[in-house]
Design an enzyme around this catalytic site. Structure first.
Site, PDB file in Angstrom:
ATOM      1  N   GLY A   1      -2.501  -8.829   9.958  1.00 14.53           N
ATOM      2  CA  GLY A   1      -3.362  -7.971   9.448  1.00 14.53           C
ATOM      3  C   GLY A   1      -4.087  -7.197  10.239  1.00 14.53           C
TER       4      GLY A   1
ATOM      5  N   GLY B   1       4.371  -1.664  10.750  1.00 15.30           N
ATOM      6  CA  GLY B   1       3.502  -2.229   9.579  1.00 15.30           C
ATOM      7  C   GLY B   1       4.331  -2.458   8.371  1.00 15.30           C
TER       8      GLY B   1
ATOM      9  N   HIS C   1       1.881   7.656   7.487  1.00 16.14           N
ATOM     10  CA  HIS C   1       1.509   7.318   6.311  1.00 16.14           C
ATOM     11  C   HIS C   1      -0.282   7.483   6.222  1.00 16.14           C
ATOM     12  CE1 HIS C   1       0.983   4.751   2.231  1.00 16.14           C
ATOM     13  NE2 HIS C   1       1.333   6.132   2.126  1.00 16.14           N
ATOM     14  N   ASP C   2      -0.914   7.828   4.919  1.00 20.75           N
ATOM     15  CA  ASP C   2      -2.502   7.673   5.016  1.00 20.75           C
ATOM     16  C   ASP C   2      -2.977   8.857   5.811  1.00 20.75           C
ATOM     17  OD1 ASP C   2      -2.410   5.106   3.317  1.00 20.75           O
ATOM     18  OD2 ASP C   2      -1.742   4.206   5.181  1.00 20.75           O
TER      19      ASP C   2
ATOM     20  N   SER D   1       7.138  -0.892   1.570  1.00 23.99           N
ATOM     21  CA  SER D   1       7.926   0.444   2.360  1.00 23.99           C
ATOM     22  C   SER D   1       8.959  -0.118   2.674  1.00 23.99           C
ATOM     23  CB  SER D   1       6.922   0.893   3.354  1.00 23.99           C
ATOM     24  OG  SER D   1       6.655   0.088   4.233  1.00 23.99           O
TER      25      SER D   1
ATOM     26  N   ASP E   1       2.954   3.023  10.188  1.00 21.91           N
ATOM     27  CA  ASP E   1       1.920   2.673   8.996  1.00 21.91           C
ATOM     28  C   ASP E   1       1.620   1.282   9.513  1.00 21.91           C
ATOM     29  OD1 ASP E   1       0.596   2.905   6.538  1.00 21.91           O
ATOM     30  OD2 ASP E   1       2.256   1.866   5.431  1.00 21.91           O
TER      31      ASP E   1
ATOM     32  N   PHE F   1       0.695  -1.202  -0.041  1.00 21.64           N
ATOM     33  CA  PHE F   1      -0.007  -0.088   0.271  1.00 21.64           C
ATOM     34  C   PHE F   1       0.987   1.341   0.070  1.00 21.64           C
ATOM     35  CE2 PHE F   1      -2.281  -3.345   2.401  1.00 21.64           C
ATOM     36  CZ  PHE F   1      -3.167  -3.610   1.497  1.00 21.64           C
TER      37      PHE F   1
ATOM     38  N   SER G   1       2.928  -4.232  18.212  1.00 22.64           N
ATOM     39  CA  SER G   1       3.854  -2.785  18.050  1.00 22.64           C
ATOM     40  C   SER G   1       4.056  -2.374  19.614  1.00 22.64           C
ATOM     41  CB  SER G   1       3.107  -1.922  17.176  1.00 22.64           C
ATOM     42  OG  SER G   1       3.514  -0.547  17.586  1.00 22.64           O
TER      43      SER G   1
ATOM     44  N   HIS H   1      -4.901   1.160  11.281  1.00 24.76           N
ATOM     45  CA  HIS H   1      -5.575   2.809  11.071  1.00 24.76           C
ATOM     46  C   HIS H   1      -6.690   2.959  11.991  1.00 24.76           C
ATOM     47  CE1 HIS H   1      -2.333   2.699   8.324  1.00 24.76           C
ATOM     48  NE2 HIS H   1      -2.696   3.446   7.367  1.00 24.76           N
TER      49      HIS H   1
HETATM   50  N1  SAH Z   1       3.904  -0.523   5.060  1.00 27.17           N
HETATM   51  C1  SAH Z   1       3.145  -1.410   4.249  1.00 27.17           C
HETATM   52  C2  SAH Z   1       1.786  -1.508   4.727  1.00 27.17           C
HETATM   53  C3  SAH Z   1       1.543  -1.729   5.994  1.00 27.17           C
HETATM   54  S1  SAH Z   1      -0.407  -2.532   6.296  1.00 27.17           S
HETATM   55  C4  SAH Z   1       3.461  -1.322   2.798  1.00 27.17           C
HETATM   56  O1  SAH Z   1       4.260  -0.527   2.440  1.00 27.17           O
HETATM   57  O2  SAH Z   1       2.604  -1.744   2.057  1.00 27.17           O
HETATM   58  C5  SAH Z   1      -0.357  -2.406   7.897  1.00 27.17           C
HETATM   59  C6  SAH Z   1       0.297  -3.383   8.956  1.00 27.17           C
HETATM   60  O3  SAH Z   1       0.160  -3.160   9.980  1.00 27.17           O
HETATM   61  C7  SAH Z   1      -0.276  -5.016   8.626  1.00 27.17           C
HETATM   62  O4  SAH Z   1       0.422  -5.926   8.238  1.00 27.17           O
HETATM   63  C8  SAH Z   1      -0.715  -5.216  10.139  1.00 27.17           C
HETATM   64  O5  SAH Z   1      -0.469  -6.743  10.447  1.00 27.17           O
HETATM   65  C9  SAH Z   1       0.167  -4.465  10.769  1.00 27.17           C
HETATM   66  N2  SAH Z   1      -0.263  -4.164  12.206  1.00 27.17           N
HETATM   67  C10 SAH Z   1      -1.614  -3.634  12.572  1.00 27.17           C
HETATM   68  N3  SAH Z   1      -1.697  -3.544  13.914  1.00 27.17           N
HETATM   69  C11 SAH Z   1      -0.556  -3.892  14.440  1.00 27.17           C
HETATM   70  C12 SAH Z   1       0.041  -3.956  15.904  1.00 27.17           C
HETATM   71  N4  SAH Z   1      -0.874  -3.527  16.926  1.00 27.17           N
HETATM   72  N5  SAH Z   1       1.044  -4.519  16.037  1.00 27.17           N
HETATM   73  C13 SAH Z   1       1.925  -4.826  14.778  1.00 27.17           C
HETATM   74  N6  SAH Z   1       1.645  -4.882  13.573  1.00 27.17           N
HETATM   75  C14 SAH Z   1       0.329  -4.417  13.256  1.00 27.17           C
HETATM   76 MG    MG Z   2      -0.229   3.027   4.518  1.00 29.04          MG
END
Ligand code: SAH
Ligand code: MG
Length: 204
Positions: free
Chosen positions: A70, A41, A164-165, A47, A136, A15, A119, A139
């Site tokens: 996810g 993320g 991001h976003d 990224s 990222d 993304f 995280s 969301h």
């Molecule tokens: N940076 C990526 C997109 C990240 S999508 C790109 O460039 O494509 C968001 C990601 O955050 C997902 O893979 C999801 O598993 C992760 N995520 C969501 N909540 C989280 C959390 N609490 N701890 C760790 N990872 C998390």
């Molecule tokens: Mg993003």
């Protein structure tokens, strides 16, 4: 940025539009002089490829954190769901094999340190002094804000915060990253640039 990695990025699931990826890479090049880079993320490593390329070329590392199960918005039935990242054994999302493959095929295994975990649980066991923090992850507002509060204090003085976003208009996207951006500004981070939905701020 390395032409081969740029081409690889175009074939990688994720993304991150190329213009934003290149802006992230540029920020990573600058911030590497201050300290290591960290992203929340990883997903399939898109990224991470832009930031990892910057870290490698400047002799530092990228730490990338994800539980690989996810976010709310990537679960089955949601807008950003991709059935290819579901593990057929468990029926759950597992993006770790895709991330590993991205790093293997781009030669970034020696530069990108992968941490699999939630995280806010990871942040207390990772050292500070970061040159760049890229947020990222999930969301939803509570999730995105928890990432900010868990990690913002890990930035070194002069380090860059990337979010991001970020959409100011709710017609364009969810408001949580924008709320995080506003919180960061209120905390004294100084806005540096905007590229698409990517916002950069500098830690005072
Ligand atoms: N940076 C990526 C997109 C990240 S999508 C790109 O460039 O494509 C968001 C990601 O955050 C997902 O893979 C999801 O598993 C992760 N995520 C969501 N909540 C989280 C959390 N609490 N701890 C760790 N990872 C998390
Ligand atoms: Mg993003």
């Amino acid at each position: 940025m390395d032409a081969r990695l740029r081409e690889f990025a175009r074939q990688t699931k994720g993304f991150m539009p190329e213009a934003e990826g290149l802006a992230l890479h540029q920020a990573g090049m600058e911030a590497s002089a201050i300290g290591p880079l960290l992203e929340v993320g990883s997903y399939c490593g898109l990224s991470a490829l832009y930031l990892g390329s910057a870290a490698r070329d400047s002799g530092t590392v990228l730490i990338t954190v994800d539980h690989h199960r996810g976010s709310e918005e990537t679960q089955p039935g949601w807008e950003h769901h991709d059935p290819e990242v579901v593990d057929p054994r468990s029926g759950r999302i597992d993006t770790l094999p895709f991330l590993r493959r991205t790093l293997e095929e781009t030669g970034l295994e020696g530069t990108v340190i992968v941490i699999v975990g939630d995280s806010p649980a990871v942040s207390p066991v990772v050292a500070g002094g970061l040159g760049l923090l890229f947020i990222d992850g999930g969301h939803a507002l509570d999730v995105a804000m928890a990432d900010y509060t868990a990690w913002a204090g890990h930035l070194a003085a002069g380090g860059l915060l990337a979010i991001h976003d970020v959409f100011e208009d709710s017609a364009e996207g969810g408001q949580a990253p924008f709320e995080v951006w506003q919180r960061a500004v209120a905390d004294g981070f100084v806005p540096v640039s905007t590229t698409g939905s990517l916002r950069l701020l500098r830690h005072h």
